[in-house]
Design a protein around this motif. Sequence first.
Motif, PDB file in Angstrom:
ATOM      1  N   CYS A 250      -7.453   4.433   8.624  1.00  0.00           N
ATOM      2  CA  CYS A 250      -6.593   5.237   9.507  1.00  0.00           C
ATOM      3  C   CYS A 250      -5.129   5.036   9.147  1.00  0.00           C
ATOM      4  O   CYS A 250      -4.716   3.921   8.814  1.00  0.00           O
ATOM      5  N   ASP A 251      -4.355   6.109   9.275  1.00  0.00           N
ATOM      6  CA  ASP A 251      -2.912   6.020   9.025  1.00  0.00           C
ATOM      7  C   ASP A 251      -2.187   5.712  10.345  1.00  0.00           C
ATOM      8  O   ASP A 251      -2.808   5.454  11.376  1.00  0.00           O
ATOM      9  N   ALA A 252      -0.858   5.767  10.305  1.00  0.00           N
ATOM     10  CA  ALA A 252      -0.044   5.391  11.474  1.00  0.00           C
ATOM     11  C   ALA A 252      -0.299   6.307  12.665  1.00  0.00           C
ATOM     12  O   ALA A 252      -0.121   5.908  13.815  1.00  0.00           O
ATOM     13  N   ALA A 253      -0.745   7.529  12.402  1.00  0.00           N
ATOM     14  CA  ALA A 253      -1.027   8.469  13.501  1.00  0.00           C
ATOM     15  C   ALA A 253      -2.463   8.338  14.001  1.00  0.00           C
ATOM     16  O   ALA A 253      -2.894   9.100  14.871  1.00  0.00           O
ATOM     17  N   GLY A 254      -3.222   7.399  13.425  1.00  0.00           N
ATOM     18  CA  GLY A 254      -4.610   7.203  13.837  1.00  0.00           C
ATOM     19  C   GLY A 254      -5.584   8.176  13.211  1.00  0.00           C
ATOM     20  O   GLY A 254      -6.738   8.268  13.617  1.00  0.00           O
ATOM     21  N   ARG A 255      -5.111   8.913  12.194  1.00  0.00           N
ATOM     22  CA  ARG A 255      -5.988   9.891  11.528  1.00  0.00           C
ATOM     23  C   ARG A 255      -6.740   9.232  10.381  1.00  0.00           C
ATOM     24  O   ARG A 255      -6.116   8.581   9.528  1.00  0.00           O
ATOM     25  N   PRO A 256      -8.070   9.422  10.278  1.00  0.00           N
ATOM     26  CA  PRO A 256      -8.792   8.953   9.103  1.00  0.00           C
ATOM     27  C   PRO A 256      -8.309   9.674   7.852  1.00  0.00           C
ATOM     28  O   PRO A 256      -7.939  10.855   7.916  1.00  0.00           O
ATOM     29  N   CYS A 257      -8.269   8.963   6.717  1.00  0.00           N
ATOM     30  CA  CYS A 257      -7.782   9.570   5.479  1.00  0.00           C
ATOM     31  C   CYS A 257      -8.879   9.517   4.398  1.00  0.00           C
ATOM     32  O   CYS A 257      -9.814   8.734   4.496  1.00  0.00           O
TER      33      CYS A 257
ATOM     34  N   LEU B  93       0.846  -1.193   0.000  1.00  0.00           N
ATOM     35  CA  LEU B  93       0.000   0.000   0.000  1.00  0.00           C
ATOM     36  C   LEU B  93       0.883   1.245   0.000  1.00  0.00           C
ATOM     37  O   LEU B  93       2.022   1.204   0.468  1.00  0.00           O
ATOM     38  N   PRO B  94       0.331   2.378  -0.501  1.00  0.00           N
ATOM     39  CA  PRO B  94       1.109   3.624  -0.457  1.00  0.00           C
ATOM     40  C   PRO B  94       1.554   3.976   0.960  1.00  0.00           C
ATOM     41  O   PRO B  94       2.595   4.585   1.172  1.00  0.00           O
ATOM     42  N   SER B  95       0.765   3.581   1.970  1.00  0.00           N
ATOM     43  CA  SER B  95       1.159   3.774   3.371  1.00  0.00           C
ATOM     44  C   SER B  95       0.383   2.767   4.213  1.00  0.00           C
ATOM     45  O   SER B  95      -0.613   2.203   3.751  1.00  0.00           O
ATOM     46  N   GLY B  96       0.853   2.536   5.462  1.00  0.00           N
ATOM     47  CA  GLY B  96       0.162   1.600   6.347  1.00  0.00           C
ATOM     48  C   GLY B  96      -1.276   2.037   6.568  1.00  0.00           C
ATOM     49  O   GLY B  96      -1.547   3.229   6.720  1.00  0.00           O
ATOM     50  N   ARG B  97      -2.203   1.076   6.597  1.00  0.00           N
ATOM     51  CA  ARG B  97      -3.629   1.431   6.681  1.00  0.00           C
ATOM     52  C   ARG B  97      -4.394   0.377   7.471  1.00  0.00           C
ATOM     53  O   ARG B  97      -4.132  -0.815   7.354  1.00  0.00           O
ATOM     54  N   VAL B  98      -5.348   0.849   8.264  1.00  0.00           N
ATOM     55  CA  VAL B  98      -6.222  -0.053   9.008  1.00  0.00           C
ATOM     56  C   VAL B  98      -7.614   0.583   9.057  1.00  0.00           C
ATOM     57  O   VAL B  98      -7.746   1.804   8.915  1.00  0.00           O
TER      58      VAL B  98
ATOM     59  N   VAL C 215      -5.401  -7.251   2.889  1.00  0.00           N
ATOM     60  CA  VAL C 215      -4.845  -5.923   2.635  1.00  0.00           C
ATOM     61  C   VAL C 215      -4.734  -5.125   3.938  1.00  0.00           C
ATOM     62  O   VAL C 215      -5.705  -4.996   4.685  1.00  0.00           O
ATOM     63  N   GLY C 216      -3.534  -4.582   4.202  1.00  0.00           N
ATOM     64  CA  GLY C 216      -3.335  -3.721   5.364  1.00  0.00           C
ATOM     65  C   GLY C 216      -3.513  -4.458   6.674  1.00  0.00           C
ATOM     66  O   GLY C 216      -3.271  -5.670   6.780  1.00  0.00           O
ATOM     67  N   GLY C 217      -3.956  -3.731   7.702  1.00  0.00           N
ATOM     68  CA  GLY C 217      -4.120  -4.301   9.034  1.00  0.00           C
ATOM     69  C   GLY C 217      -3.124  -3.704  10.013  1.00  0.00           C
ATOM     70  O   GLY C 217      -2.585  -2.612   9.779  1.00  0.00           O
ATOM     71  N   VAL C 218      -2.877  -4.427  11.106  1.00  0.00           N
ATOM     72  CA  VAL C 218      -1.986  -3.923  12.154  1.00  0.00           C
ATOM     73  C   VAL C 218      -1.009  -5.006  12.582  1.00  0.00           C
ATOM     74  O   VAL C 218      -1.396  -6.157  12.780  1.00  0.00           O
ATOM     75  N   ASN C 219       0.253  -4.642  12.683  1.00  0.00           N
ATOM     76  CA  ASN C 219       1.243  -5.449  13.385  1.00  0.00           C
ATOM     77  C   ASN C 219       2.077  -4.452  14.191  1.00  0.00           C
ATOM     78  O   ASN C 219       3.095  -3.963  13.718  1.00  0.00           O
ATOM     79  N   GLN C 220       1.568  -4.092  15.369  1.00  0.00           N
ATOM     80  CA  GLN C 220       2.101  -3.024  16.230  1.00  0.00           C
ATOM     81  C   GLN C 220       1.817  -1.640  15.645  1.00  0.00           C
ATOM     82  O   GLN C 220       1.398  -0.739  16.344  1.00  0.00           O
ATOM     83  N   VAL C 221       2.058  -1.466  14.361  1.00  0.00           N
ATOM     84  CA  VAL C 221       1.663  -0.233  13.661  1.00  0.00           C
ATOM     85  C   VAL C 221       0.852  -0.648  12.425  1.00  0.00           C
ATOM     86  O   VAL C 221       0.922  -1.797  12.001  1.00  0.00           O
TER      87      VAL C 221
END
Length: 354
Positions: free
Chosen positions: A39-46, A17-22, A332-338
């Motif tokens: 949400c991005d790594a900072a928890g902001r919706p995009c 992905l262009p950036s981490g996403r959950v 696609v995407g998800g979380v592994n600590q970030v």
Amino acid sequence: MAVPNANEFHWQSLARLPSGRVYHSLFEVGGQMYMLGGCDAAGRPCPALDLYSPEGDRWISLPPMPTSRAGAAVAVLGKQVLVVGGVGEDQSPLKVVEMYNTEEGRWRKRSALREALMGISITVKDGRALAVGGMGADLLPRSILQQYDLRKDVWALLPPMPTPRYDAITHLIGSKLYVAGGRQCKRPVKAFEAYDTETRSWTSLPTLPCKRTYAGVLWDPDGRMCLLGGLRQGGGHQSSKFTKNINIFDTNQGSWLKSDDTVSMKTKRADFAAASLRGRIVVAGGLGHEPSALDTVEAFHPQKKKWEKLAPMNFPRCSASSIVIRDRFLVVGGVNQVPSSAHEILYVKEEELL
């Protein structure tokens, strides 16, 4: 069609992905996979909307949503994509409804919801979207059932659910909309109800066998709902526990199968990706009793009546979005600590990939 053997399933990593996403939404239009918001790594919706192109194994950025959001409910109505509610930049529920036309490549604002809601479950029947429940800005669950008419651009209120909730499991069979589980103020509910679109009435069904969240859910063509694993809520002072148990509800019989007729998974897990693939149930990743996200994968063999290990995912994670397109399982995407930017596909080796 023969069910593939465990060693025939193969994972392949695709363009990251262009950036981490959950908490993003995946959907398919015309055999193509789109990814929306999250949400991005900072928890902001995009606001991003991306299309995956298998030809060049790359992500193509499309016009972004007018409103940044995560956890949106998405309904595909022909070539139009309806995006409803979710969580906005201030971490509050949204009432904004927007529609993307995949042929024109542009967004339009549509009639808003009556109130801001997140955790809506959405289903399509006869070209109309049925939106069930949700959680309001006051953090309380709703019992609302509303229907969106694309031509008129109006939301109509239908008879409300007996049990208010958000994040419910919904599935349409014929004229019946099944609504199972969900949550009230973070607590899981066992309620199971069905709405008949012809009689416009609700019926209560036998409740879920236990309170649990983050389970896998699959419906088979014979009208059976399969609840897989999840996090079982402890009673009183007991702590919540991961489970490998499976419960199956048969809509034709109107009852849950006896536990003797189900086979538990090998691994206790929750918040994993699940799919029906080539006649087998597949579960991948998630969280278990390990301190980190799982990479393990297993598949149920219906003739042997047992779960078998498959090759692990290349990238362990939980909270991934997944979709099956043309007998391919995309995670696609998800979380592994970030938030993760991983994107991989499970397919059967004998075939050409995409």
